[in-house]
Design an enzyme around this catalytic site. Structure first.
Site, PDB file in Angstrom:
ATOM      1  N   ASP A  94       0.858  -1.187   0.000  1.00 47.87           N
ATOM      2  CA  ASP A  94       0.000   0.000   0.000  1.00 47.87           C
ATOM      3  C   ASP A  94       0.896   1.239   0.000  1.00 47.87           C
ATOM      4  OD1 ASP A  94       0.994   0.186   2.536  1.00 47.87           O
ATOM      5  OD2 ASP A  94      -0.890  -0.215   3.553  1.00 47.87           O
ATOM      6  N   ASP A 268      -8.135  -7.322   0.353  1.00 49.91           N
ATOM      7  CA  ASP A 268      -7.209  -7.558   1.465  1.00 49.91           C
ATOM      8  C   ASP A 268      -7.873  -7.087   2.741  1.00 49.91           C
ATOM      9  OD1 ASP A 268      -5.602  -4.967   2.805  1.00 49.91           O
ATOM     10  OD2 ASP A 268      -6.727  -4.541   0.991  1.00 49.91           O
TER      11      ASP A 268
END
Length: 379
Positions: A94, A268
């Protein structure tokens, strides 16, 4: 050719669900797919070998945490995140944006980036699109995420409008700063809060920038699930059909099914590993809280329909004892089970798409999962 590509296999005739394959420099994986979260270069309590055994194909690393500890320079020196943690499959990182906006109350957003305080020692830090790209280039993940602003939910319309416009400007800066497009794919993140027109604007602006993949961000942050589903359904129509679509932060069984139906490919969430640590297990009959006294002498496995290592070898009574005694092995066993459960669920979703029966599967799954009288429909 971009580092990551999407191959469409088929669309479910009952729903908008897509069966596909995402190809990356470290291998391919079928979608829809759930990605276990390895925040600090480890999926808590699990070895890479165990992750492979439960059929995890891609895992997630956290830019913010790895930047602060051990430092992206150390990971770069080790040859990148894959070598550092001994995982040879695909990795997604991320951008660090979500942590900056969720962990730090003392933050100052400017056009340049975000100034904030370290979440443990209070020291001043600064993260910008360029810095996020540099860290992720050092980490060497297969999929990197653009640095975005994550507005809270709910937030005023005008604030969210300014925020998505800044996110687009930051996305352009990320593309300019990205040093390794031939072996790392950079995905754009669509924001817009709970406003359909802003989600549409954000999607269209980012699609113009031609990223190799797109994520929907800013959902699964506490809003009611029907709001999330509505936003996903609305936003999906503006996302390219020939690129991967990633819904960030979603990991409850009902949401994985509902959002696969709505055309999402990748998911996720820390949910399966986080709840495992307090002894909450996902089973085909609903959630099971192993600390409950009634399991003290229950010699059945966590889930009689499960073929994971935990369920093949250990009883509820033993696992309850370990969790109550705060033994690490107990957390390992519940983590293995929960991740196996979700990865098997994704496999079942893919099979249902192949057979054009995902809506039927959803009905069957929900009915069985809701049989847990103690905890009805609690996903």
């Amino acid at each position: 050719m971009p580092a990551v590509t999407y191959e469409h296999i088929k669309t479910c005739k009952q729903s908008g669900a897509r069966l596909g394959i995402v190809h990356t420099p470290h291998g391919s994986f079928e979608t829809p797919m759930f990605m276990p979260v390895g925040t600090k270069a480890t999926v808590k309590t699990m070895s890479p070998e165990e992750l492979r055994q439960i059929e995890a194909k891609i895992i997630l690393g956290n830019t913010y945490h790895l930047w602060l500890q051990p430092g992206n320079d150390i990971i770069k020196h080790a040859g990148g995140l894959h070598k550092f943690m001994n995982w040879d499959g695909p990795i997604l990182t991320d951008s660090g944006g979500f942590q900056v906006f969720s962990l730090s109350n003392l933050r100052k957003i400017t056009e340049e980036g975000v100034e904030f305080r370290h979440h443990t020692n209070g020291s001043k830090l600064f993260l910008s699109p360029e810095k996020s790209m540099q860290i992720q280039n050092d980490l060497g993940s297969d999929i990197m995420m653009a640095f975005d602003e994550c507005p809270p939910m709910p937030a005023e319309y005008d604030y969210v409008k300014k925020s998505i416009e800044r996110t687009t400007r930051w996305a352009k800066r990320c593309l300019d700063a990205h040093q390794r497009p031939e072996d790392q794919a950079l995905f754009g993140i669509i924001q817009g809060g709970e406003y359909e027109d802003l989600r549409e604007q954000s999607a269209k602006d980012l699609v113009e920038l031609d990223f190799p993949g797109y994520a929907i961000g800013g959902l699964s942050v506490g809003e009611p699930k029907p709001v999330m589903y509505k936003m996903v359904e609305h936003t999906e129509q503006f996302m390219p059909k020939d690129k991967p679509r990633y819904l960030m932060g979603v990991g409850s069984p009902d949401a994985l099914i509902e959002c696969s139906i709505r055309g999402m490919d990748m998911f996720d969430c820390v949910l399966p590993t986080r709840i495992a640590r307090n002894g909450t297990c996902m089973t085909s009959q609903g959630r099971l809280v192993i600390k409950n006294a009634k399991f003290a002498d229950d010699l059945r496995p966590l889930d009689e329909n499960c073929d994971c290592y935990t369920c093949q070898n250990y009883s509820r009574a033993y696992i309850r004892h370990l969790i109550k005694a705060e033994e690490t092995f107990g957390i390992r066993l519940t983590t293995i089970h929960n991740l196996h459960f979700l990865l098997k669920l994704m496999e079942d979703i893919r099979q249902a798409i192949r057979e054009d029966r995902l809506l039927d599967f959803k009905e069957e799954f929900f009915e069985q999962y809701g049989l847990n009288v103690e905890n009805p429909k609690n996903f």
